[in-house]
Design an enzyme around this catalytic site. Structure first.
Site, PDB file in Angstrom:
ATOM      1  N   LYS A  10     -10.622  -0.939   9.954  1.00  0.00           N
ATOM      2  CA  LYS A  10     -10.858  -2.144   9.151  1.00  0.00           C
ATOM      3  C   LYS A  10     -11.233  -3.342  10.024  1.00  0.00           C
ATOM      4  O   LYS A  10     -11.705  -4.360   9.519  1.00  0.00           O
ATOM      5  CB  LYS A  10      -9.615  -2.476   8.315  1.00  0.00           C
ATOM      6  CG  LYS A  10      -9.202  -1.398   7.327  1.00  0.00           C
ATOM      7  CD  LYS A  10      -7.966  -1.815   6.553  1.00  0.00           C
ATOM      8  CE  LYS A  10      -7.346  -0.650   5.790  1.00  0.00           C
ATOM      9  NZ  LYS A  10      -8.181  -0.155   4.690  1.00  0.00           N
TER      10      LYS A  10
ATOM     11  N   HIS B 241       0.862  -1.175   0.000  1.00  0.00           N
ATOM     12  CA  HIS B 241       0.000   0.000   0.000  1.00  0.00           C
ATOM     13  C   HIS B 241       0.901   1.227   0.000  1.00  0.00           C
ATOM     14  O   HIS B 241       2.026   1.200   0.494  1.00  0.00           O
ATOM     15  CB  HIS B 241      -0.867  -0.037   1.259  1.00  0.00           C
ATOM     16  CG  HIS B 241      -1.951   0.993   1.311  1.00  0.00           C
ATOM     17  ND1 HIS B 241      -1.709   2.307   1.667  1.00  0.00           N
ATOM     18  CD2 HIS B 241      -3.293   0.904   1.081  1.00  0.00           C
ATOM     19  CE1 HIS B 241      -2.856   2.971   1.649  1.00  0.00           C
ATOM     20  NE2 HIS B 241      -3.828   2.159   1.294  1.00  0.00           N
TER      21      HIS B 241
ATOM     22  N   ASP C 136       3.059  -4.579   7.638  1.00  0.00           N
ATOM     23  CA  ASP C 136       1.809  -3.836   7.557  1.00  0.00           C
ATOM     24  C   ASP C 136       0.657  -4.842   7.638  1.00  0.00           C
ATOM     25  O   ASP C 136       0.378  -5.564   6.688  1.00  0.00           O
ATOM     26  CB  ASP C 136       1.754  -3.053   6.241  1.00  0.00           C
ATOM     27  CG  ASP C 136       0.436  -2.320   6.046  1.00  0.00           C
ATOM     28  OD1 ASP C 136      -0.430  -2.377   6.945  1.00  0.00           O
ATOM     29  OD2 ASP C 136       0.263  -1.696   4.980  1.00  0.00           O
TER      30      ASP C 136
ATOM     31  N   GLN D   2      -4.605  -5.492   6.536  1.00  0.00           N
ATOM     32  CA  GLN D   2      -5.524  -6.560   6.135  1.00  0.00           C
ATOM     33  C   GLN D   2      -5.274  -7.837   6.942  1.00  0.00           C
ATOM     34  O   GLN D   2      -6.213  -8.536   7.324  1.00  0.00           O
ATOM     35  CB  GLN D   2      -5.378  -6.867   4.636  1.00  0.00           C
ATOM     36  CG  GLN D   2      -5.626  -5.698   3.715  1.00  0.00           C
ATOM     37  CD  GLN D   2      -7.039  -5.157   3.770  1.00  0.00           C
ATOM     38  OE1 GLN D   2      -7.986  -5.863   4.102  1.00  0.00           O
ATOM     39  NE2 GLN D   2      -7.189  -3.883   3.452  1.00  0.00           N
TER      40      GLN D   2
ATOM     41  N   CYS E  62      -4.636   2.457  -3.783  1.00  0.00           N
ATOM     42  CA  CYS E  62      -3.363   2.916  -3.192  1.00  0.00           C
ATOM     43  C   CYS E  62      -2.273   1.851  -3.361  1.00  0.00           C
ATOM     44  O   CYS E  62      -1.493   1.593  -2.444  1.00  0.00           O
ATOM     45  CB  CYS E  62      -3.544   3.266  -1.719  1.00  0.00           C
ATOM     46  SG  CYS E  62      -4.548   4.725  -1.431  1.00  0.00           S
TER      47      CYS E  62
END
Length: 413
Positions: free
Chosen positions: A233, A130, A207, A210, A371
């Protein structure tokens, strides 16, 4: 209740009753929200917890000597302990609250970067990242003369660990990777990559924007040095994120930003810093948002994370099969155990047009570059539609989604 019982007792109709947003009727249609990878909707229990906190527990945290300050501090630090348990971190002091995953990534790029990355030093990123895990490293490239090395996954999002290891050299200072692609839904083999990176004495940042939603995250088992995720999220509020960092790193890295809360003393001539986590939480922290995030995590625990993953896999398989039956549909990525994220295009149609058309059937999907421009460039796409599923979505919603796409497709054939 054991895992198999949780899965067999998963009642999506009951879960849907927990989410007020489902009362929305766009264009007079039942809302079908397939934009969960961008941001998930909030259960009533999270909304109620925020109201309760603001109504009866609100004050600024730490150092207060009155009832409300103590109540707010207790709720805030309980949230830190909840996140610690969620990630299986060793110590709550390894949990830093931020405004989101983006700020958490910037903190590490800025703080770690200023201490350890200079001209000619190298940062390894994947082409799946991202922009939030790309742009902060470009700042170091622009300011310090650092070099970004790229590892390309295959078209399904699988990263070749041997190929990655060959990029590492004496100038490599950090590897920063996604846990799960927000375009392909591809999970990355973080544990194996971390083991390989540490053999070269290279720290690793993940990261989990998700991954924390759709995968089991155990930072001690994964062995990562840094892990970030965002609350919105994960069915929690906006404006809250988490940075996990191993305690030795937190103790040695310089502060990223300065202000109140992160200091011990301030004089005209010098300052001294507080110990982590306060050292990394300058200013008034996102107290209510952290409390809301803790409520979201506890809510997910009542359902069962494994049961949710099982439900998401059913949705993903069903949607993939149904999409594959439509003519002129291109699906991007088919990694094993992919998350509930499907990016696709209709031949001859722009993704924005497709999303706009099906919106009038009450169906919400994301369209654009997500993104992730380097990845889309690698895939040969200028944009895609993305359907992403959550714990409240149903197979029946997917049927309506497929009908909407078929109608949209007829307009372009």
């Amino acid at each position: 209740m054991n895992i198999s019982q949780n899965i067999s007792n998963y009642d999506v109709s009951k879960i849907r009753n927990h989410f007020p947003f489902l009362e929305v009727r766009p264009y007079g249609k039942n809302i079908i929200y397939f934009d969960n990878a961008a941001s998930a909707q909030k259960p009533k229990i999270v909304l109620d917890r925020l109201t309760e906190f603001y109504s009866h527990e609100y004050a600024n945290v730490h150092r207060g000597l009155h009832y409300l300050a103590n109540a707010a501090t207790e709720a805030y630090e309980d949230a830190r302990s909840t996140v610690c348990k969620f990630l299986n971190a060793e110590n709550p002091e390894e949990i830093i609250f931020t405004r989101g995953a983006t700020e958490a990534l910037n903190i590490i790029a800025g703080s770690f970067g200023s201490a350890h990355i200079g001209a000619g030093d190298e940062i390894i990123l994947s082409a799946m990242e991202h922009h939030s895990n790309i742009v902060p490293w470009h700042y170091l490239r622009e300011k310090n003369g650092a070099v970004i090395q790229w590892i390309d996954p295959d078209l399904d999002g699988n990263i070749d660990i041997d190929k990655l290891s060959k990029l590492i050299n004496k100038k490599t200072k950090i590897i920063a990777l996604t846990h799960m692609s927000n375009v392909l839904g591809a999970p990355v083999k973080i544990k194996e990559i971390t083991k390989m990176a540490h053999q070269h004495n290279v720290p690793i940042l993940i990261d989990g924007s998700q991954g924390a939603v759709h995968l089991e995250v155990d930072v001690q088992s994964l062995g990562v040095d840094f892990y970030v995720f965002t609350g919105h999220k994960l069915y929690g509020p906006t404006g809250i994120g988490v940075l996990y960092a191993k305690k030795p790193w937190l103790e040695q890295l310089p502060p990223y930003s300065g202000g109140g809360e992160m200091i011990n003393t301030v004089t005209r001539d010098k300052i001294s810093y507080a110990m982590p986590p306060q050292r990394v939480e300058a200013g008034t922290p996102p107290v209510a948002q952290a409390v809301g995030l803790a409520a979201a995590i506890k809510y997910l625990d009542t359902i069962g994370r494994e049961a949710i993953r099982h439900h998401e896999k059913q949705l993903t398989r069903y949607a993939t099969d149904k999409l594959s039956e439509l003519k002129h549909i291109k699906i991007f990525g088919n990694a094993p155990d992919k998350g509930p994220i499907i990016s696709f295009n209709i031949k001859g149609a722009h993704a924005h047009d497709v999303a706009t058309i099906i919106d009038h059937y009450g169906i919400a999907v994301r369209a654009g570059t997500h993104c992730a421009m380097p990845l889309l460039s690698m895939l040969g796409a200028s944009s895609t539609c993305r359907a992403s599923f959550g714990l409240y979505n149903t197979l029946e919603e997917i049927d309506v989604f497929i009908e909407g796409l078929a109608r949209a497709q007829s307009l372009f054939s």
